[in-house]
Design an enzyme around this catalytic site. Sequence first.
Site, PDB file in Angstrom:
ATOM      1  N   GLU A 164     -27.425  21.626 -62.280  1.00 42.05           N
ATOM      2  CA  GLU A 164     -27.443  20.588 -61.338  1.00 42.05           C
ATOM      3  C   GLU A 164     -26.451  21.215 -60.504  1.00 42.05           C
ATOM      4  O   GLU A 164     -25.559  22.250 -60.506  1.00 42.05           O
ATOM      5  CB  GLU A 164     -26.494  19.374 -62.281  1.00 42.05           C
ATOM      6  CG  GLU A 164     -27.567  18.157 -62.566  1.00 42.05           C
ATOM      7  CD  GLU A 164     -27.846  17.508 -61.412  1.00 42.05           C
ATOM      8  OE1 GLU A 164     -27.686  17.992 -60.085  1.00 42.05           O
ATOM      9  OE2 GLU A 164     -28.002  16.381 -61.681  1.00 42.05           O
ATOM     10  N   ASP A 165     -26.253  20.679 -59.190  1.00 37.57           N
ATOM     11  CA  ASP A 165     -25.202  20.992 -58.415  1.00 37.57           C
ATOM     12  C   ASP A 165     -23.858  20.248 -58.485  1.00 37.57           C
ATOM     13  O   ASP A 165     -22.924  20.902 -58.654  1.00 37.57           O
ATOM     14  CB  ASP A 165     -25.482  20.576 -56.825  1.00 37.57           C
ATOM     15  CG  ASP A 165     -26.069  19.254 -56.652  1.00 37.57           C
ATOM     16  OD1 ASP A 165     -26.303  18.574 -57.798  1.00 37.57           O
ATOM     17  OD2 ASP A 165     -26.356  18.871 -55.358  1.00 37.57           O
ATOM     18  N   ARG A 202     -25.848  20.872 -45.633  1.00 35.85           N
ATOM     19  CA  ARG A 202     -26.294  21.471 -46.551  1.00 35.85           C
ATOM     20  C   ARG A 202     -26.287  23.034 -46.365  1.00 35.85           C
ATOM     21  O   ARG A 202     -26.273  23.601 -47.311  1.00 35.85           O
ATOM     22  CB  ARG A 202     -27.818  21.089 -46.790  1.00 35.85           C
ATOM     23  CG  ARG A 202     -27.777  19.718 -47.489  1.00 35.85           C
ATOM     24  CD  ARG A 202     -29.377  19.685 -48.063  1.00 35.85           C
ATOM     25  NE  ARG A 202     -29.667  18.286 -48.148  1.00 35.85           N
ATOM     26  CZ  ARG A 202     -29.708  17.326 -49.281  1.00 35.85           C
ATOM     27  NH1 ARG A 202     -28.967  18.183 -50.278  1.00 35.85           N
ATOM     28  NH2 ARG A 202     -30.194  16.468 -49.408  1.00 35.85           N
ATOM     29  N   PHE A 247     -15.158  13.669 -51.657  1.00 34.28           N
ATOM     30  CA  PHE A 247     -16.592  13.812 -51.424  1.00 34.28           C
ATOM     31  C   PHE A 247     -16.841  15.295 -50.923  1.00 34.28           C
ATOM     32  O   PHE A 247     -15.767  15.680 -50.049  1.00 34.28           O
ATOM     33  CB  PHE A 247     -17.220  12.864 -50.538  1.00 34.28           C
ATOM     34  CG  PHE A 247     -18.581  12.744 -50.393  1.00 34.28           C
ATOM     35  CD1 PHE A 247     -19.221  12.100 -51.339  1.00 34.28           C
ATOM     36  CD2 PHE A 247     -19.311  13.493 -49.497  1.00 34.28           C
ATOM     37  CE1 PHE A 247     -20.952  12.158 -51.435  1.00 34.28           C
ATOM     38  CE2 PHE A 247     -20.609  13.632 -49.432  1.00 34.28           C
ATOM     39  CZ  PHE A 247     -21.460  12.870 -50.432  1.00 34.28           C
ATOM     40  N   ASP A 303     -21.356  13.758 -61.236  1.00 34.19           N
ATOM     41  CA  ASP A 303     -20.105  12.771 -60.824  1.00 34.19           C
ATOM     42  C   ASP A 303     -20.002  11.794 -61.867  1.00 34.19           C
ATOM     43  O   ASP A 303     -19.234  12.062 -62.757  1.00 34.19           O
ATOM     44  CB  ASP A 303     -20.680  12.330 -59.496  1.00 34.19           C
ATOM     45  CG  ASP A 303     -19.552  11.399 -58.605  1.00 34.19           C
ATOM     46  OD1 ASP A 303     -18.498  11.369 -59.242  1.00 34.19           O
ATOM     47  OD2 ASP A 303     -20.102  10.917 -57.643  1.00 34.19           O
TER      48      ASP A 303
END
Length: 484
Positions: A393-394, A459, A446, A397
């Site tokens: 996973e990046d 990105r 964020f 959260d």
Amino acid sequence: MGKQALGFNKALDDIAEALNSDITTSEKLRFLVKAAARALGVKGCSLMLLDVQRKRLFHAASQGLSERYLRKGFLEAEKSLTEALEGRVETIFDVATDPRIQFQELARQERIVSMLSVPVKIKGEVVGILRAYSRTQREFTVVEEQFFISVANLIGVVLELGRFNETEKQLMEAKDEPPSLLTPLSLQVKPASFAHPSEEEFARLLDFYQIEWIYEPRSFVLEWEGKAAEMFTPDFYLPALDIYVEMTTLKPGLTTEKNRKVRRLRELYPEVNIKLLARRDYDRLLAKYGHGPLAGVKTRGVGRVLFSAPKIQKRVSQLAKEVSQDYEGHHPVLVGVLRGVFCFMADLMRYLTVPADVDFMAISYYGGEGGKAVRVTMDVGIELEGCHVLLVEDIVDTGMTLSLVLNHLKARNPASLRVCTLLDKRIRRLADVHLDYVGFEVPDEFLVGYGLDYQEEYRNLPFIALMEEEKTQRRSRDTKKRPG
Ligand code: IMP
Ligand code: MG
């Protein structure tokens, strides 16, 4: 005449008398609901009415149900109860296994097993449903159904009369939020109205991930001075995760005050699990999908760089070393969840010293075209049964995406299943998922870059940075915040 039929006759006699007496509409409704529950010998009974848009149902009068159960999320008219809303009788034999039930965990906690629902109509138009709740598995007989339909018909009459009687009063009061299709009713239980749009949006997000919720479920006493002098009411309770969630505001003064309250709550009620969710950050997450109050806000672009490109590369190579050691002699399958993970996956793969397969999957995202509930839009092509799977996973959260993906992968019987994430925003975790490899723990902000996007932008950045939003917009929003 059988004992039960006599009971129904007696109940209808009592109802007729009550309806003809000098009591208010809501008192009449409560009487009807109570009499029906008693005559059927069930745990409880509730009258649910459709809201103005005919989308949601809310409890208007009920008997035998806990306050907690009544305050659960909205019942989406589309999802559940369609038979009753289409005018037919609907029976549910076992709530625990019936897919039509929207709040399964809550129903289980409330000890509801079987349900009988009938439509409530006014002059042929369905305006709500009447529902009986049984503690035991129960098949309702035709006679019982018929009795229940009669009660529902009488409720229709009461509603119609109530509408007639109270129109004038309502017109004078002219409330800005009409609660139901039948505006003129002074109803006991109003549908929960959210104090802030973010909360409503959060509720929808929970619905999307099929996580049950209750809005403002209970108030905790924080200070006593003879009586309860200070109270704290968290915004949400998620029964399946046993977590309270409090959404925080931006205003520094309020945040300090809230932090104090949460600290006090944790001291006094150590068994209570409460999470703070920064509303601002949450709004930004939604805005990424073009939703929520910040969706239209212009961003100022990229802020402080948190992890430079060399720093990322160094950490990824360390992670790859750990992974290679642990999977020595195996041939793991790396599975990534698109799209944010593609940069991390590509680098991680290249640093591995064990042979590995790679595959990707995708799930529908909130607010996308995938509909109201999350689903897998692209599945892993490789056969996973008996394989050593490493989910990559990046960023983790809330953990809702990950827990969903893990359940999906577990169902394919891998020999082992572990998780490797580059970033861990641990402070915001709701669904508690175990992470085997973590690159960096990150703050409640964020982030963009290295595959992470904000509305499909950024990105391509080789580093990871904080995202900055327009300052002026923020300030104007904050002045509208309520305290608490
Ligand atoms: P979760 O289900 O709340 O754990 O959310 C995980 C997903 O939300 C990630 O896979 C990302 O796509 C997205 N996400 C969460 N936080 C951020 C962030 O700070 N920047 C960009 N995307 C994020
Ligand atoms: Mg992701």
